[in-house]
Design a protein around this motif. Sequence first.
Motif, mmCIF file in Angstrom:
data_model
loop_
_atom_site.group_PDB
_atom_site.id
_atom_site.type_symbol
_atom_site.label_atom_id
_atom_site.label_comp_id
_atom_site.label_asym_id
_atom_site.label_seq_id
_atom_site.Cartn_x
_atom_site.Cartn_y
_atom_site.Cartn_z
ATOM 1 N N PRO A 183 0.698 -1.150 0.018
ATOM 2 C CA PRO A 183 -0.268 0.140 0.259
ATOM 3 C C PRO A 183 0.766 1.192 0.037
ATOM 4 C CG PRO A 183 0.150 -0.898 2.263
ATOM 5 C CD PRO A 183 1.007 -1.692 1.308
ATOM 6 N N ALA A 229 -8.788 3.494 -2.882
ATOM 7 C CA ALA A 229 -8.602 4.822 -3.808
ATOM 8 C C ALA A 229 -8.961 6.161 -3.295
ATOM 9 C CB ALA A 229 -9.602 4.474 -5.107
ATOM 10 N N GLN A 236 -1.508 3.481 -4.806
ATOM 11 C CA GLN A 236 -1.792 2.564 -5.896
ATOM 12 C C GLN A 236 -0.682 2.619 -6.778
ATOM 13 O OE1 GLN A 236 -4.334 0.487 -6.928
ATOM 14 N NE2 GLN A 236 -2.435 -0.264 -8.105
ATOM 15 N N ASN A 237 0.243 1.447 -6.922
ATOM 16 C CA ASN A 237 1.448 1.382 -7.808
ATOM 17 C C ASN A 237 0.709 1.241 -9.282
ATOM 18 O OD1 ASN A 237 4.046 1.510 -6.338
ATOM 19 N ND2 ASN A 237 2.639 0.287 -4.820
ATOM 20 N N LYS A 239 -0.672 -0.520 -12.914
ATOM 21 C CA LYS A 239 -1.835 -1.397 -13.263
ATOM 22 C C LYS A 239 -1.558 -2.776 -13.248
ATOM 23 C CE LYS A 239 -4.247 2.554 -13.193
ATOM 24 N NZ LYS A 239 -5.031 2.736 -12.126
ATOM 25 N N ARG A 244 -2.658 -4.276 -7.710
ATOM 26 C CA ARG A 244 -4.096 -3.456 -7.611
ATOM 27 C C ARG A 244 -4.579 -3.544 -6.152
ATOM 28 N NH1 ARG A 244 -8.074 -4.078 -12.656
ATOM 29 N NH2 ARG A 244 -8.721 -1.965 -11.773
ATOM 30 N N CYS A 245 -4.650 -2.631 -5.656
ATOM 31 C CA CYS A 245 -5.181 -2.726 -4.083
ATOM 32 C C CYS A 245 -6.658 -2.964 -3.814
ATOM 33 C CB CYS A 245 -4.964 -1.327 -3.450
ATOM 34 S SG CYS A 245 -3.367 -0.509 -3.390
ATOM 35 N N TYR A 269 -7.613 -7.553 -4.985
ATOM 36 C CA TYR A 269 -8.527 -6.704 -5.879
ATOM 37 C C TYR A 269 -9.398 -7.651 -6.358
ATOM 38 C CZ TYR A 269 -10.689 -3.687 -9.224
ATOM 39 O OH TYR A 269 -11.415 -3.004 -10.262
#
Length: 548
Positions: A183, A229, A236-237, A239, A244-245, A269
């Motif tokens: 995170p 988000a 968020q690193n 895609k 993905r968080c 996610y």
Amino acid sequence: MQPIDKFAYIPLCAATALIAATMILLFIASVRKTSKVSFVFFLSLLCVLAGAIFTAVHPNIIYFSLMLAAAAFLVLPYAAIKAFSSKDAGESDEDGKPGAINGGKRYNVVYEEVDRSLLDIQKELLGRAAESISAPGALDSILEHYAKQIIEYTHADGSMILLLDDFDDVISVKHLEGSFVPPYLLPENIPHKQNRVDMSMKYAQFPLKDNIFGEILSSSKAELITEPAKDDRIVQNEKEDFLRCGSYIFVPLIAQSQSIGVIALSRDYGNELFSDKDFDVAKKLADIMALGVRLITIHNDMVERSNDEKEGEISGRIQKSLLPAKLPLLPGITSGAFFSSAESICGDFYDLVVARKDRIAYVLGDVTGKNLTSLVIMIQIRAMLRLIINTQQTPATILSWTNRGLFGEADKDHFASISLVFYDSVAKKFTYSSGGTNPIYLYKAADQSFAKISDDTMPVGMEKETLYADKELECESGDVIVTCSDGLIEALNLDGKQYSASRLEKIIKENHSLAGKEIAKRVQDDVKNFCGSAVQHDDQTLLCIKVQ
């Protein structure tokens, strides 16, 4: 029998096949644990299947009707219970609060079982800590066990356990389990590949602010984050799917009202979001885990302290065996010395080497540190000095040679201050040199003056090319030369005041008529009286030479 009844076996056989297929599918679902299947369904379907087969063999509708009634009787109580009981955990709320997103996994956790067995879980976790407390790598082992347990009870996809480093004021990752989505912003030099990211996370450290882990530890407040988000603390690193968080739980590890670390849980996610019940279970388990971690860290501290004490006791005996038992009587001068160690292992030492009549060497050294490395360096310096003193070299050259010999052997945190004084009993003169901060003082009997005659220079062992200077000194009867470590001048009393060079000067002047041994004893007594019961954090050593 009516003509149409002749074809009744066809739908009957079809119903039998469908019932058998349904039972097989329910059995597979039960084995794979993708859904909870009550045994009531199997019994009711078995009744209907038996009735269909029996009716096909003995054509009479009464048999099928009886078995159908039996199946309905089995299902009716189960349906009544379900109709009037509360909603199952994990189902969607009536207001539309989501359970799973993007078609991901759902979790059907029987939380009541967790609540009922919380005491058993506590016993198991603390028992595991007690069993492994003295085993090698006990902390790593228990953290791994705890991480797996909390993943099991919260159905998290991954967990990260971080502990506080009190000395560096950072929180460090101590264990990573499962698929944990970072995170925080990954370093630019880390390729976005699963194995490289996981390796980076295993050795990550974070300050106590400007990141979610430090904030949780500092605030001692747990957090449930289901919409990362919308939370600016979650980064968020890129895609990539594995970055993905999803949703997170962060819980501080608190033992004895002190935050010692953080346990973080994540779900990928697309999977079901953590619920309030997950959050509650995680907090309860974290409280138990904090006690286990604290138990092991306290034990490790005690063992380390015990080992240090044993190590210090042995090293202290070795060191004392290297100090002169007593200073010999020499023509024209009297000598005295003392040293007091602040720790079991003392970095100070003194020595007297009588090479010949024109070369009597007094040495006082102060090695930084209070550990075995300090003792080893002290032994090295003592051995080098004793070897080189028997040459024709001057004190400054001897210090330069010792500096070169020591450089590279000691690390950057270990070096020494050395005072080296030569007495020529034939010519009645002194030659001296010093490296570092050990002061050399001269009391002149003729005018009762007291002054520092040495210069502060680079310590021995710090820089290879350091050169030291020789100084000569003509002394008369009654003059006193004193050198000491900075621990004596900087000794503190209960009020926080330093002993100081001025107080040393006062004692020397008051006792200058005594022999060197007696002057050293008066200084030692005065330092003790001044400090009282105050704890000292540095060694105190003094060497005194009185010209008769």
